[in-house]
Design a protein around this motif. Structure first.
Motif, PDB file in Angstrom:
ATOM      1  N   GLU A  15       0.650   3.594   3.229  1.00  0.00           N
ATOM      2  CA  GLU A  15      -0.596   3.844   4.187  1.00  0.00           C
ATOM      3  C   GLU A  15      -0.553   2.384   4.792  1.00  0.00           C
ATOM      4  O   GLU A  15      -0.578   1.417   4.327  1.00  0.00           O
ATOM      5  CB  GLU A  15      -1.848   3.759   2.892  1.00  0.00           C
ATOM      6  CG  GLU A  15      -3.398   3.426   3.704  1.00  0.00           C
ATOM      7  CD  GLU A  15      -4.463   4.085   2.862  1.00  0.00           C
ATOM      8  OE1 GLU A  15      -4.078   4.984   1.936  1.00  0.00           O
ATOM      9  OE2 GLU A  15      -5.444   3.606   3.201  1.00  0.00           O
ATOM     10  N   ARG A  16      -0.994   2.558   6.198  1.00  0.00           N
ATOM     11  CA  ARG A  16      -0.849   1.528   7.072  1.00  0.00           C
ATOM     12  C   ARG A  16       0.470   0.893   7.189  1.00  0.00           C
ATOM     13  O   ARG A  16       0.638  -0.418   7.255  1.00  0.00           O
ATOM     14  CB  ARG A  16      -2.025   0.301   6.842  1.00  0.00           C
ATOM     15  CG  ARG A  16      -3.453   0.948   6.608  1.00  0.00           C
ATOM     16  CD  ARG A  16      -4.008   1.657   7.772  1.00  0.00           C
ATOM     17  NE  ARG A  16      -5.198   2.540   7.589  1.00  0.00           N
ATOM     18  CZ  ARG A  16      -5.744   3.394   8.233  1.00  0.00           C
ATOM     19  NH1 ARG A  16      -5.279   3.741   9.276  1.00  0.00           N
ATOM     20  NH2 ARG A  16      -6.860   3.791   7.926  1.00  0.00           N
ATOM     21  N   TRP A  34       0.818  -1.137   0.067  1.00  0.00           N
ATOM     22  CA  TRP A  34      -0.049  -0.037  -0.066  1.00  0.00           C
ATOM     23  C   TRP A  34       0.897   1.229   0.074  1.00  0.00           C
ATOM     24  O   TRP A  34       0.752   2.216   0.759  1.00  0.00           O
ATOM     25  CB  TRP A  34      -1.114  -0.017   1.279  1.00  0.00           C
ATOM     26  CG  TRP A  34      -2.132  -1.117   0.999  1.00  0.00           C
ATOM     27  CD1 TRP A  34      -2.351  -1.682   0.017  1.00  0.00           C
ATOM     28  CD2 TRP A  34      -3.036  -1.118   2.045  1.00  0.00           C
ATOM     29  NE1 TRP A  34      -3.644  -2.505   0.210  1.00  0.00           N
ATOM     30  CE2 TRP A  34      -3.975  -2.190   1.459  1.00  0.00           C
ATOM     31  CE3 TRP A  34      -3.388  -0.980   3.118  1.00  0.00           C
ATOM     32  CZ2 TRP A  34      -5.082  -2.726   2.230  1.00  0.00           C
ATOM     33  CZ3 TRP A  34      -4.455  -1.124   4.016  1.00  0.00           C
ATOM     34  CH2 TRP A  34      -5.202  -2.307   3.370  1.00  0.00           C
ATOM     35  N   PHE A  37     -14.051  -5.219  -1.980  1.00  0.00           N
ATOM     36  CA  PHE A  37     -14.190  -4.581  -0.519  1.00  0.00           C
ATOM     37  C   PHE A  37     -14.902  -3.314  -0.809  1.00  0.00           C
ATOM     38  O   PHE A  37     -14.480  -1.981  -1.176  1.00  0.00           O
ATOM     39  CB  PHE A  37     -12.506  -4.243  -0.226  1.00  0.00           C
ATOM     40  CG  PHE A  37     -12.526  -3.380   1.201  1.00  0.00           C
ATOM     41  CD1 PHE A  37     -13.100  -4.109   2.410  1.00  0.00           C
ATOM     42  CD2 PHE A  37     -12.197  -1.968   1.232  1.00  0.00           C
ATOM     43  CE1 PHE A  37     -13.112  -3.092   3.553  1.00  0.00           C
ATOM     44  CE2 PHE A  37     -12.239  -1.140   2.148  1.00  0.00           C
ATOM     45  CZ  PHE A  37     -12.480  -1.810   3.483  1.00  0.00           C
ATOM     46  N   ARG A  61     -11.186  -5.892  -6.649  1.00  0.00           N
ATOM     47  CA  ARG A  61     -11.426  -5.940  -5.137  1.00  0.00           C
ATOM     48  C   ARG A  61     -12.910  -5.820  -4.706  1.00  0.00           C
ATOM     49  O   ARG A  61     -13.761  -5.217  -5.392  1.00  0.00           O
ATOM     50  CB  ARG A  61     -10.679  -4.886  -4.366  1.00  0.00           C
ATOM     51  CG  ARG A  61      -9.203  -4.868  -4.440  1.00  0.00           C
ATOM     52  CD  ARG A  61      -8.432  -4.043  -3.706  1.00  0.00           C
ATOM     53  NE  ARG A  61      -8.266  -4.261  -2.370  1.00  0.00           N
ATOM     54  CZ  ARG A  61      -8.173  -3.430  -1.323  1.00  0.00           C
ATOM     55  NH1 ARG A  61      -9.052  -2.293  -1.280  1.00  0.00           N
ATOM     56  NH2 ARG A  61      -8.370  -3.961  -0.120  1.00  0.00           N
ATOM     57  N   ASN A  73      -5.669   2.706  -3.031  1.00  0.00           N
ATOM     58  CA  ASN A  73      -5.960   3.944  -3.301  1.00  0.00           C
ATOM     59  C   ASN A  73      -4.842   4.521  -4.350  1.00  0.00           C
ATOM     60  O   ASN A  73      -3.733   5.403  -3.677  1.00  0.00           O
ATOM     61  CB  ASN A  73      -6.019   4.877  -1.796  1.00  0.00           C
ATOM     62  CG  ASN A  73      -6.869   3.907  -0.966  1.00  0.00           C
ATOM     63  OD1 ASN A  73      -8.058   3.918  -1.206  1.00  0.00           O
ATOM     64  ND2 ASN A  73      -6.362   4.099   0.137  1.00  0.00           N
ATOM     65  N   GLU A 126      -7.627 -12.215   0.077  1.00  0.00           N
ATOM     66  CA  GLU A 126      -6.978 -11.005   0.487  1.00  0.00           C
ATOM     67  C   GLU A 126      -6.810 -11.270   2.151  1.00  0.00           C
ATOM     68  O   GLU A 126      -7.804 -10.901   2.867  1.00  0.00           O
ATOM     69  CB  GLU A 126      -7.420  -9.763   0.090  1.00  0.00           C
ATOM     70  CG  GLU A 126      -6.579  -8.726   0.646  1.00  0.00           C
ATOM     71  CD  GLU A 126      -7.147  -7.158  -0.227  1.00  0.00           C
ATOM     72  OE1 GLU A 126      -7.473  -7.243  -1.145  1.00  0.00           O
ATOM     73  OE2 GLU A 126      -7.283  -6.556   0.838  1.00  0.00           O
ATOM     74  N   ASP A 151     -13.507  -5.990   7.644  1.00  0.00           N
ATOM     75  CA  ASP A 151     -12.121  -5.322   7.258  1.00  0.00           C
ATOM     76  C   ASP A 151     -11.181  -5.702   8.188  1.00  0.00           C
ATOM     77  O   ASP A 151     -10.508  -5.201   9.197  1.00  0.00           O
ATOM     78  CB  ASP A 151     -12.200  -3.932   7.386  1.00  0.00           C
ATOM     79  CG  ASP A 151     -11.139  -3.162   6.902  1.00  0.00           C
ATOM     80  OD1 ASP A 151     -10.216  -3.774   6.367  1.00  0.00           O
ATOM     81  OD2 ASP A 151     -11.064  -1.861   7.159  1.00  0.00           O
ATOM     82  N   PHE A 152     -10.572  -6.849   7.980  1.00  0.00           N
ATOM     83  CA  PHE A 152      -9.213  -7.538   8.551  1.00  0.00           C
ATOM     84  C   PHE A 152      -9.311  -7.386  10.016  1.00  0.00           C
ATOM     85  O   PHE A 152      -8.380  -6.851  10.730  1.00  0.00           O
ATOM     86  CB  PHE A 152      -8.155  -6.566   7.996  1.00  0.00           C
ATOM     87  CG  PHE A 152      -7.759  -6.674   6.567  1.00  0.00           C
ATOM     88  CD1 PHE A 152      -7.906  -7.950   6.019  1.00  0.00           C
ATOM     89  CD2 PHE A 152      -7.149  -6.031   6.075  1.00  0.00           C
ATOM     90  CE1 PHE A 152      -7.268  -8.075   4.739  1.00  0.00           C
ATOM     91  CE2 PHE A 152      -6.983  -5.623   4.496  1.00  0.00           C
ATOM     92  CZ  PHE A 152      -6.953  -6.820   3.993  1.00  0.00           C
ATOM     93  N   GLU A 173     -14.679   3.651  -0.566  1.00  0.00           N
ATOM     94  CA  GLU A 173     -14.241   4.513   0.232  1.00  0.00           C
ATOM     95  C   GLU A 173     -13.923   5.678  -0.395  1.00  0.00           C
ATOM     96  O   GLU A 173     -12.640   6.012  -0.557  1.00  0.00           O
ATOM     97  CB  GLU A 173     -12.980   3.915   1.052  1.00  0.00           C
ATOM     98  CG  GLU A 173     -13.595   2.624   1.955  1.00  0.00           C
ATOM     99  CD  GLU A 173     -12.420   2.236   2.912  1.00  0.00           C
ATOM    100  OE1 GLU A 173     -11.234   2.311   2.490  1.00  0.00           O
ATOM    101  OE2 GLU A 173     -12.633   1.740   3.938  1.00  0.00           O
TER     102      GLU A 173
END
Ligand code: BDP
Length: 734
Positions: A190-191, A182, A349, A347, A233, A409, A387-388, A314
């Protein structure tokens, strides 16, 4: 002349030893599980020395060359003697590498069907005879199979297995084993909790850091064959010529290690490039734009893997912006990639703010599209419906889409598990998920088998993990995050591999083969995920974080722009009880599972208690299997989580003698932080839920360290150890 020759030889030898890790250096974690330290058991080392004397590789392909070099490096280190590479003279006890097509010696063995059964990436390792000499062969149908076999042979020695009469075959069960980074183009991850992005865009393509090679070695050692380099993203510039040149340079480094490059794309790219004023997938100009851009990508990177897409999720753009569905959106890209053999990872998600229960979102979106995706599209589905989270039931999509390629994933990055600060080995989570029995086609319909294409007969298969190694010397921040990377790779190769055996292999390779060390640390690792669940969100609670800050507790979070980003949305605590009713009387998300599971999860007395509050809203007095009432059980679990961390601390503290000073001290300190955080989680949640239950903390438990107001204030000013998260630098106090 002679003297010079010997001096040079000596210098080479010293350099070589340094490379193989012989010159003592601090254990900083850089080498991960590829340390290649001399086998500690001297008798065994001697046996290996007698069994393996030379590497023979007859062909000079790029992949075979790196395989031979890795073996030379690994064996020389492990056996503590130089093992050289030859291309012609067969000595006894040689390791012979190759395929029937490029090695006359391997061809002479007529391995026929035994090899064919192993597919493109499988391999055979065997002790056999060639020209009356005892040798060890690593044979495969392709060079990359040989590379994977070479890492396997090294692993056997690293974990001190016997090579006597060895005969092993192995082949991956899935096609795409992919890492998702990411990483943003400004190198903020990200993260990401372990430094900057590995990809130094400013100096590419000219400078190819040794890190890129080592990154490829690490992944190849597990059979990982793809890497998505940038954030889902996605910044549209990733497809610009300047970036494609840089990416081509990385692809060149990764290619000999069998790793294909993939990119996350931004659906709005045709607009962002200023070429078109729309991105409608059904518009011929848009289709042509993607065909042209994709051709460009392949001009730079002929073996490019494909695109990963986060669309209409998102805030990301997507086909729905033009009234088109996800299949129409994905198929347009699939058509552009098809001539080159590329794939789309699309994805799943996706969850819209207007959907009543976020749990249902992705199923409701994708179920009607089953069978509508092109054959080179694979739907990439997170393991759980939300979400995880530390524990989720499986995403109902896995058992619902019979005519759609799907891949898993997972997340290795510990976004919801204490970042790079807490010890939380993810192997048990992966295992739990992969072994879940869905019953969709009767017994044996496990998630692992569905992924393998055995249950619905899908053609394309795979597993991905979000994993954010960065510029930290040890790649992952917490040294034990490496273990989840390892477990992911091993289970992506074979979903039957257990979390425990992956942990043991990793420990042996990364730390020590000493049983006195392995046994207690393996136990710690195996309990660590459950401990994380217990002190955060036991019994099926979930997502008790404050918005954006996925580190610490804030179960009181309410009133955000989207209800499904608050914590109260998930736990629904009130005077009458706690939990999310997803049965018929509630959102009925339970009906998204096959009937036997819907029945099991819907039955308050049968549902496994770890999922209880995922599906039921129950009174605080509800009787649990332990005989306790729900409130008491909840308290018990929160306290148990903290005790489990304290046990981990105690165990680790006993092991100083078995670990190098640097890693010992690092893990010890991190466990102290973890214990402190675990107490904050426990106290915040217990005290907050107590405002609804109105019941006391049962006797025998220590008192919360502070009161609820303290923890609420703490959450408002909390330092979040995510270097690039806004909350870690400046924060608005509400
Ligand atoms: C969430 C992360 C967010 C990601 C998103 C995703 O908080 O940063 O962009 O998942 O997977 O867990 O797209």
């Amino acid at each position: 002349m002679f003297r010079r020759f010997f001096t040079n030889l000596f210098i080479l030898w010293v350099l070589f030893l340094a490379g193989a890790g012989q010159v003592s250096h601090a254990e900083d974690g850089y080498d991960l599980w590829l340390r290649y330290q001399p086998v500690a058991d001297k008798t065994l080392r001697k046996t290996y020395q007698q069994q393996l004397s030379q590497i023979l590789v007859e062909a000079h392909t790029p992949v075979l060359s790196v395989a031979a070099a890795e073996l030379a490096r690994g064996l020389s280190g492990l056996l503590a003697k130089p093992i050289t590479i030859s291309n012609k003279k067969l000595s006894k006890q040689a390791v012979v590498l190759g395929t029937p097509a490029n090695s006359p010696l391997i061809a002479s063995l007529k391995l026929g069907d035994r090899l064919l059964a192993l597919g493109d990436e499988g391999y055979l390792i065997e002790q056999t005879r060639i020209n009356k000499r005892v040798v060890t062969i690593i044979a495969a149908n392709s060079d990359v199979g040989v590379l994977y076999g070479s890492f396997h042979l090294l692993r056997l020695i690293q974990t001190q297995q016997s090579l006597d009469k060895i005969s092993i075959t192995s082949a991956p069960k899935l096609q795409h084993c992919v890492i998702n980074h990411w990483d943003n183009l400004n190198r903020v991850v990200e993260r990401g909790y372990a430094g900057l992005s590995l990809w130094d865009w400013g100096t590419l393509p000219e400078y190819k850091s040794q890190r890129y090679v080592d990154y490829a070695r690490i992944n190849a050692s597990l059979g990982i064959n793809g890497a998505v380099l940038n954030n889902v993203n996605a910044d549209p510039r990733i497809l610009s010529d300047q970036f494609l040149q840089k990416i081509a340079a990385l692809a060149d480094v990764f290619r000999p290690y069998g790793i294909k490059v993939y990119l996350s794309i931004n659906y709005n790219s045709p607009r962002a490039f200023g070429d078109l004023d729309l991105a409608d997938p059904l518009d011929p100009r848009v289709q042509q734009w993607w065909k042209d851009r994709t051709k460009k990508v392949y001009d730079y990177i002929p073996d490019f893997g494909g695109y990963l897409v986060k669309a209409n999720s998102e805030g990301q753009p997507g086909p729905q912006d033009y009234g088109r569905n996800h299949a129409e959106g994905a198929n347009m890209l699939a058509a552009a990639l098809k001539p080159y053999g590329g794939v789309v990872f699309w994805r799943a998600f996706v969850y819209h703010p207007d959907i009543g229960d976020r749990f249902r979102g992705s199923y409701d979106e994708f179920k009607p599209l089953d069978g509508k995706f092109a054959d080179n599209v694979i739907l990439q589905v997170k393991n759980g419906p939300i979400d995880f989270q530390p524990r989720e039931p499986y995403s109902p999509l896995f058992s619902a889409l019979e005519k759609t390629n799907m891949m898993m994933e997972f997340q290795v990055t510990q976004e919801y598990f204490g970042f790079a600060t807490h010890l939380a080995y993810q192997g048990p989570l992966f295992e739990e998920s992969l072994r879940t029995e869905t019953y969709v086609k009767g017994a044996g319909s496990t998630i692992g088998n569905i992924l393998e294409g055995k249950v619905f007969n899908t053609k394309r298969t795979g597993m991905a993990a979000v994993i954010n190694p960065g510029t930290d010397r040890n790649w992952t921040g917490h040294p034990f995050v490496q273990s989840s990377w390892y477990a992911f790779g091993r289970m992506a190769w074979d979903h039957i591999i257990s979390a425990e055996s992956a942990a043991e292999e990793w420990l042996r390779m990364t730390f020590s083969n000493d049983k006195n060390f392995i046994d207690p640390v393996k136990k710690m690792m195996m309990i660590s995920r459950e401990a994380g669940v217990n002190y955060r969100s036991p019994l099926g609670l979930t997502h008790l974080y404050s918005q954006g800050d996925h580190y610490g507790p804030a179960p009181w979070t309410a009133n955000l722009e989207r209800p499904d980003w608050t914590a109260i949305y998930y736990h629904r605590a009130a005077k009458d009880g706690i939990g999310f009713d997803r049965t018929k009387t509630g959102s009925n998300a339970i009906a998204q599972y096959p009937a036997p599971l819907a029945k099991l999860y819907g039955d308050v007395n049968a549902v496994p208690e770890e999922f209880l509050l995922w599906f039921h809203h129950l009174s605080w007095d509800h009787k649990m299997k332990s005989g306790r009432i729900l409130w008491d059980e909840l308290v018990h679990k929160y306290y148990e989580g903290v005790e489990q961390v304290r046990n981990m601390q105690r165990e680790w503290d006993k092991l100083e003698a078995y670990v190098d000073a640097e890693r010992f001290a690092h893990v010890k300190a991190l466990l102290i932080v973890q214990e402190r955080d675990a107490v904050i989680w426990r106290d915040s949640c217990v005290l907050y839920f107590q405002t609804f239950s109105g019941k006391p903390i049962p006797a025998g438990y220590e008192k919360p360290q502070q009161d609820l107001d303290y923890y609420k204030a703490l959450a408002r000013t909390r330092y979040v150890p995510e270097p690039w998260h806004p909350a870690s630098s400046s924060r608005v106090l509400k």
